[in-house]
Design a protein around this motif. Structure first.
Motif, short mmCIF file in Angstrom:
data_model
loop_
_atom_site.label_atom_id
_atom_site.label_comp_id
_atom_site.label_asym_id
_atom_site.label_seq_id
_atom_site.Cartn_x
_atom_site.Cartn_y
_atom_site.Cartn_z
N TYR A 41 -14.91 -12.82 12.70
CA TYR A 41 -13.70 -13.07 13.46
C TYR A 41 -12.44 -12.35 13.23
CZ TYR A 41 -9.48 -15.50 14.90
OH TYR A 41 -8.05 -15.91 15.41
N GLN A 42 -12.20 -11.98 12.03
CA GLN A 42 -10.93 -10.86 11.83
C GLN A 42 -11.36 -9.52 12.59
OE1 GLN A 42 -10.40 -9.76 7.59
NE2 GLN A 42 -8.21 -9.77 7.95
N ARG A 43 -12.44 -8.82 12.42
CA ARG A 43 -13.08 -7.82 13.28
C ARG A 43 -12.59 -7.97 14.73
NH1 ARG A 43 -16.42 -6.45 16.34
NH2 ARG A 43 -17.94 -8.47 15.90
N ILE A 44 -13.32 -9.21 15.30
CA ILE A 44 -13.30 -9.42 16.52
C ILE A 44 -11.64 -9.43 17.00
CG2 ILE A 44 -13.57 -11.07 18.48
CD1 ILE A 44 -16.08 -11.88 16.63
N TYR A 45 -10.86 -10.35 16.28
CA TYR A 45 -9.46 -10.50 16.63
C TYR A 45 -8.61 -9.16 16.58
CZ TYR A 45 -4.85 -12.56 16.11
OH TYR A 45 -3.60 -13.19 16.51
N ARG A 46 -8.91 -8.34 15.67
CA ARG A 46 -8.19 -6.99 15.28
C ARG A 46 -8.55 -6.04 16.45
NH1 ARG A 46 -7.65 -6.19 8.89
NH2 ARG A 46 -6.21 -7.60 8.68
N GLU A 47 -9.77 -5.84 16.67
CA GLU A 47 -10.20 -4.82 17.21
C GLU A 47 -10.52 -5.23 18.78
OE1 GLU A 47 -14.11 -3.59 16.10
OE2 GLU A 47 -13.21 -3.10 13.81
N ASP A 48 -10.50 -6.31 19.29
CA ASP A 48 -10.80 -6.78 20.48
C ASP A 48 -9.79 -7.60 21.10
OD1 ASP A 48 -13.35 -5.51 20.99
OD2 ASP A 48 -14.49 -7.38 19.86
N VAL A 49 -9.34 -8.88 20.42
CA VAL A 49 -8.21 -9.66 21.06
C VAL A 49 -6.85 -8.81 21.00
CG1 VAL A 49 -7.25 -11.82 20.56
CG2 VAL A 49 -9.76 -11.80 20.41
N LEU A 50 -6.40 -8.43 20.07
CA LEU A 50 -5.14 -7.78 19.91
C LEU A 50 -5.04 -6.54 20.76
CD1 LEU A 50 -4.13 -8.26 16.14
CD2 LEU A 50 -3.54 -9.64 18.09
N THR A 51 -5.93 -6.15 21.38
CA THR A 51 -5.92 -4.93 21.98
C THR A 51 -6.14 -5.48 23.77
OG1 THR A 51 -8.35 -4.56 22.16
CG2 THR A 51 -7.07 -3.46 20.62
N LEU A 52 -6.31 -6.64 23.80
CA LEU A 52 -6.15 -7.23 25.30
C LEU A 52 -4.60 -6.98 25.89
CD1 LEU A 52 -8.18 -10.58 24.90
CD2 LEU A 52 -8.98 -8.49 25.91
N PRO A 53 -4.59 -6.83 27.06
CA PRO A 53 -3.50 -6.43 27.51
C PRO A 53 -2.34 -7.40 27.85
CG PRO A 53 -5.06 -6.29 29.51
CD PRO A 53 -5.64 -6.51 27.95
N HIS A 54 -0.99 -7.07 27.93
CA HIS A 54 -0.10 -8.16 28.39
C HIS A 54 0.20 -9.48 27.53
CE1 HIS A 54 -0.17 -5.23 31.52
NE2 HIS A 54 -1.34 -5.40 31.88
N ILE A 55 -0.26 -9.52 26.07
CA ILE A 55 -0.30 -10.59 25.46
C ILE A 55 1.50 -10.34 24.83
CG2 ILE A 55 -0.64 -11.69 23.32
CD1 ILE A 55 -3.63 -10.72 23.56
N ALA A 56 1.87 -11.63 25.22
CA ALA A 56 3.48 -11.94 24.74
C ALA A 56 3.34 -12.92 23.41
CB ALA A 56 4.18 -12.51 25.68
N ASP A 57 2.33 -13.74 23.49
CA ASP A 57 2.23 -14.67 22.01
C ASP A 57 0.72 -15.18 21.86
OD1 ASP A 57 3.34 -16.10 20.00
OD2 ASP A 57 3.60 -17.82 21.23
N ILE A 58 0.40 -15.43 20.91
CA ILE A 58 -0.86 -15.67 20.48
C ILE A 58 -1.05 -16.73 19.49
CG2 ILE A 58 -1.43 -13.95 19.15
CD1 ILE A 58 -4.23 -13.91 20.30
N GLU A 59 -1.59 -18.00 19.73
CA GLU A 59 -1.89 -19.07 18.58
C GLU A 59 -3.36 -19.06 18.44
OE1 GLU A 59 -0.64 -23.47 17.32
OE2 GLU A 59 -0.43 -22.86 19.46
N ALA A 60 -3.79 -19.02 17.20
CA ALA A 60 -5.26 -19.28 16.77
C ALA A 60 -5.49 -20.92 16.38
CB ALA A 60 -5.84 -18.38 15.95
N LEU A 61 -6.43 -21.30 16.95
CA LEU A 61 -6.56 -22.89 16.30
C LEU A 61 -8.23 -22.68 16.16
CD1 LEU A 61 -5.01 -24.87 19.20
CD2 LEU A 61 -4.43 -24.34 16.87
#
Length: 151
Positions: free
Chosen positions: A117-137
């Motif tokens: 999950y940490q790998r996916i979050y760092r490499e894929d999710v955080l590189t998605l465009p135009h994110i102003a805020d994110i909350e993980a549940l």
């Protein structure tokens, strides 16, 4: 408009999408030919939009399920379209929903374990465009998951 037989067909198919046409016909009091015509009409009218397998992800080694609530940078004209297009390309994202309100998008994703999950979050999710805020549940338990309607 749906009649009682249509509703009975839908109830039976919601309970078991793999119900064979002869069984469906018998349960609804129709001949197999009439039951087939009814189901074909329900498909043509897009009331039945297909059937699918429900996969138990942990059985395939995906032990972590996370819901990400994302607010996009609305100052960018194509933020929604560009974000959704990029999110669709992430294989671990199994659902994308859009909302009106403070949260714009919810992604459901699966991972094998916390380090995956940490790998996916760092490499894929955080590189998605135009994110102003994110909350993980992180999902602890799925108490109810049912798309059936009371017909």
């Amino acid at each position: 408009m749906l009649d009682d037989i249509d509703r009975r067909i839908l109830r039976l198919l919601q309970a078991d999408p793999a119900t064979a046409m002869p069984e469906l016909a018998e349960a609804t009091g129709l001949t197999p030919a009439r039951a087939t015509r009814r189901v074909d009409r329900l498909r043509a009218d897009r009331i039945i939009q297909g059937s699918h397998a429900i996969i138990h992800w942990p059985a395939l080694g995906y032990a972590v399920s996370v819901s990400l609530r994302i607010t996009l940078d609305k100052a960018v004209a194509r933020a929604f379209d560009e974000f959704i297009s990029a999110a669709r390309a992430v294989p671990e994202v199994i659902e994308i929903q859009t909302f009106l309100g403070r949260v714009d998008v919810r992604l459901s994703l699966i991972a094998r374990d916390l380090s995956d999950y940490q790998r996916i979050y760092r490499e894929d999710v955080l590189t998605l465009p135009h994110i102003a805020d994110i909350e993980a549940l992180m999902t602890v338990a799925s108490v109810k998951s049912d798309e059936s309607l009371p017909l």
